[in-house]
Design an enzyme around this catalytic site. Structure first.
Site, PDB file in Angstrom:
ATOM      1  N   ASN A  12       0.828  -1.206  -0.107  1.00 28.14           N
ATOM      2  CA  ASN A  12       0.112   0.030   0.059  1.00 28.14           C
ATOM      3  C   ASN A  12       0.998   1.138   0.058  1.00 28.14           C
ATOM      4  O   ASN A  12       1.472   1.324   1.233  1.00 28.14           O
ATOM      5  CB  ASN A  12      -0.836  -0.014   1.258  1.00 28.14           C
ATOM      6  CG  ASN A  12      -1.662   1.241   1.398  1.00 28.14           C
ATOM      7  OD1 ASN A  12      -1.666   2.165   0.429  1.00 28.14           O
ATOM      8  ND2 ASN A  12      -2.379   1.382   2.611  1.00 28.14           N
ATOM      9  N   LYS A  14       0.108   4.293  -0.193  1.00 27.70           N
ATOM     10  CA  LYS A  14      -0.516   5.461   0.488  1.00 27.70           C
ATOM     11  C   LYS A  14       0.120   6.787  -0.478  1.00 27.70           C
ATOM     12  O   LYS A  14      -0.373   6.526  -1.686  1.00 27.70           O
ATOM     13  CB  LYS A  14      -0.009   5.615   1.832  1.00 27.70           C
ATOM     14  CG  LYS A  14      -0.353   4.236   2.713  1.00 27.70           C
ATOM     15  CD  LYS A  14       0.143   4.459   4.391  1.00 27.70           C
ATOM     16  CE  LYS A  14      -0.080   2.998   4.806  1.00 27.70           C
ATOM     17  NZ  LYS A  14       0.247   3.390   6.228  1.00 27.70           N
ATOM     18  N   HIS A 100      -9.502   1.285   4.938  1.00 27.27           N
ATOM     19  CA  HIS A 100      -8.250   1.604   5.650  1.00 27.27           C
ATOM     20  C   HIS A 100      -8.315   2.613   7.056  1.00 27.27           C
ATOM     21  O   HIS A 100      -9.169   3.284   6.767  1.00 27.27           O
ATOM     22  CB  HIS A 100      -7.051   1.851   4.670  1.00 27.27           C
ATOM     23  CG  HIS A 100      -5.817   1.722   5.241  1.00 27.27           C
ATOM     24  ND1 HIS A 100      -5.318   2.946   6.402  1.00 27.27           N
ATOM     25  CD2 HIS A 100      -4.691   0.977   5.062  1.00 27.27           C
ATOM     26  CE1 HIS A 100      -3.914   2.633   6.556  1.00 27.27           C
ATOM     27  NE2 HIS A 100      -3.657   1.423   5.750  1.00 27.27           N
ATOM     28  N   GLU A 102      -6.528   4.564   7.753  1.00 31.97           N
ATOM     29  CA  GLU A 102      -6.269   6.064   7.790  1.00 31.97           C
ATOM     30  C   GLU A 102      -7.435   6.847   6.955  1.00 31.97           C
ATOM     31  O   GLU A 102      -7.924   7.956   7.100  1.00 31.97           O
ATOM     32  CB  GLU A 102      -5.207   6.431   6.739  1.00 31.97           C
ATOM     33  CG  GLU A 102      -3.813   5.992   7.383  1.00 31.97           C
ATOM     34  CD  GLU A 102      -2.621   5.441   6.950  1.00 31.97           C
ATOM     35  OE1 GLU A 102      -2.627   5.508   5.450  1.00 31.97           O
ATOM     36  OE2 GLU A 102      -1.754   5.178   7.289  1.00 31.97           O
ATOM     37  N   GLU A 172      -5.330  -4.897  10.300  1.00 34.10           N
ATOM     38  CA  GLU A 172      -4.155  -3.847  10.640  1.00 34.10           C
ATOM     39  C   GLU A 172      -4.420  -3.229  12.002  1.00 34.10           C
ATOM     40  O   GLU A 172      -5.251  -2.067  12.024  1.00 34.10           O
ATOM     41  CB  GLU A 172      -4.254  -2.834   9.491  1.00 34.10           C
ATOM     42  CG  GLU A 172      -3.947  -3.364   8.051  1.00 34.10           C
ATOM     43  CD  GLU A 172      -3.488  -2.336   7.259  1.00 34.10           C
ATOM     44  OE1 GLU A 172      -2.084  -2.536   6.667  1.00 34.10           O
ATOM     45  OE2 GLU A 172      -3.967  -1.306   6.935  1.00 34.10           O
ATOM     46  N   GLY A 178       2.695   2.374  10.807  1.00 37.94           N
ATOM     47  CA  GLY A 178       3.539   3.564  10.652  1.00 37.94           C
ATOM     48  C   GLY A 178       4.121   3.783  12.099  1.00 37.94           C
ATOM     49  O   GLY A 178       4.796   4.882  12.046  1.00 37.94           O
ATOM     50  N   SER A 218       3.460  -2.121  10.522  1.00 37.97           N
ATOM     51  CA  SER A 218       5.033  -1.965  10.321  1.00 37.97           C
ATOM     52  C   SER A 218       5.545  -3.422  10.167  1.00 37.97           C
ATOM     53  O   SER A 218       6.742  -3.535  11.091  1.00 37.97           O
ATOM     54  CB  SER A 218       5.277  -1.553  12.021  1.00 37.97           C
ATOM     55  OG  SER A 218       4.893  -0.254  12.109  1.00 37.97           O
TER      56      SER A 218
HETATM   57  P1  13P Z   1       3.194   0.512   7.548  1.00 34.31           P
HETATM   58  O1  13P Z   1       3.689  -0.951   7.027  1.00 34.31           O
HETATM   59  O2  13P Z   1       4.050   1.619   7.072  1.00 34.31           O
HETATM   60  O3  13P Z   1       2.851   0.304   9.076  1.00 34.31           O
HETATM   61  O4  13P Z   1       1.702   0.585   7.097  1.00 34.31           O
HETATM   62  C1  13P Z   1       0.613  -0.471   7.092  1.00 34.31           C
HETATM   63  C2  13P Z   1      -0.384  -0.059   6.346  1.00 34.31           C
HETATM   64  O5  13P Z   1      -1.246   0.717   6.746  1.00 34.31           O
HETATM   65  C3  13P Z   1      -0.760  -1.030   5.292  1.00 34.31           C
HETATM   66  O6  13P Z   1      -2.036  -0.483   4.606  1.00 34.31           O
END
Ligand code: 13P
Length: 258
Positions: A12, A14, A100, A102, A172, A178, A218
């Site tokens: 992903n 982002k 997601h 976010e 997640e 992150g 992560s």
């Molecule tokens: P990270 O791997 O950067 O923690 O992000 C995970 C994520 O949100 C994947 O959709």
């Protein structure tokens, strides 16, 4: 991982990589995977909307699939800033990330809006990568399973086993995204087992044994092996570590060499 379920390693991206960075990076991935031959693992990348066409061109003839990071529930209309499932289908996208954290945290997504977007994705015969997971406060309050249950019940409402046959779920935990703080294999396995149990109750053991459940939060080259060793983890949804070949490829290799 379970030998009967093909693992999925999905990146992903982002809000990273415009068309210039996308072309070069995807060509690098395609070449590296070509040298590896049959992976026994599905690889998906999810660029920003404007980079989708470039990514799709670059993956042509390779096993890499391209996902979008969201889509709207209506096909057309007065929805400034949105993109429809039909438009993503038209450009050649095969998967769509939905729900997601976010999107839920910063853009007001709810289980109901995620459900609408999921139905639109399925109606266009694209595969949803449906994201769920608890916040740190919910985990500390012992509410993890209750939150997952609500997200599954409401996010997948009105959809039967047949409609959901292409579904991929990403667990997640919000506190691991992150942050560099990865769930322990025990925490990941417990959540994945709970989710698989939910599918077993909702759609039967056959469905539950087939559905792929990815871990996200992560995941990195140095922790991916122990995450993938969990019996109910079928791959990863990777943010930061999917942005360079240097970190994404060893993670794909870890899944391929299970
Ligand atoms: P990270 O791997 O950067 O923690 O992000 C995970 C994520 O949100 C994947 O959709």
């Amino acid at each position: 991982m379970h030998p009967d379920r093909t693992p999925v390693m999905a990146g992903n991206w982002k809000l990273h990589k415009g068309i210039h960075d996308t072309g070069g990076y995807v060509r690098e991935l395609v070449q590296a995977l070509k040298e590896r031959g049959d992976l026994g693992c599905e690889v998906i990348i999810a660029p920003v909307f404007t980079s989708l066409a470039v990514a799709l061109q670059a993956v042509w003839g390779s096993p890499i699939k391209v996902a979008a990071q969201n889509c709207h529930w209506e096909e057309t209309g007065a929805f400034t800033g949105e993109i429809s499932a039909a438009m993503l289908k038209e450009v050649g996208v095969s998967h769509v990330i939905l729900g997601h954290s976010e999107r839920r945290q910063y853009f007001g997504e709810t289980d109901a809006t995620v459900n609408g977007r999921l139905k639109a994705t399925l109606a266009q015969r694209m595969a949803p990568i449906f994201c769920i997971g608890e916040t740190i406060d919910q985990r500390r309050a012992g509410e993890t399973e209750r939150v997952l249950e609500r997200q599954l019940n409401d996010g997948l409402a009105g959809l039967g086993a047949e409609a959901l046959s292409t579904l991929i779920v990403a667990y997640e935990p919000v506190w691991a995204i992150g942050t560099g703080e990865v769930a322990t294999p025990e925490q990941a396995q417990a959540a994945h087992a709970y989710i698989r149990g939910w599918f077993s109750k909702a759609h039967g053991d056959g469905f539950a044994n087939r559905v792929r459940l990815l871990y996200g939060g992560s995941a990195k080259p140095d922790n991916v092996k122990e995450i993938l060793a969990c019996p109910d983890v079928d791959g990863c949804l990777i943010g930061g570590a999917s942005l360079t070949a240097e970190s994404f490829l060893p993670m794909i290799d870890a899944a391929a060499s299970r």
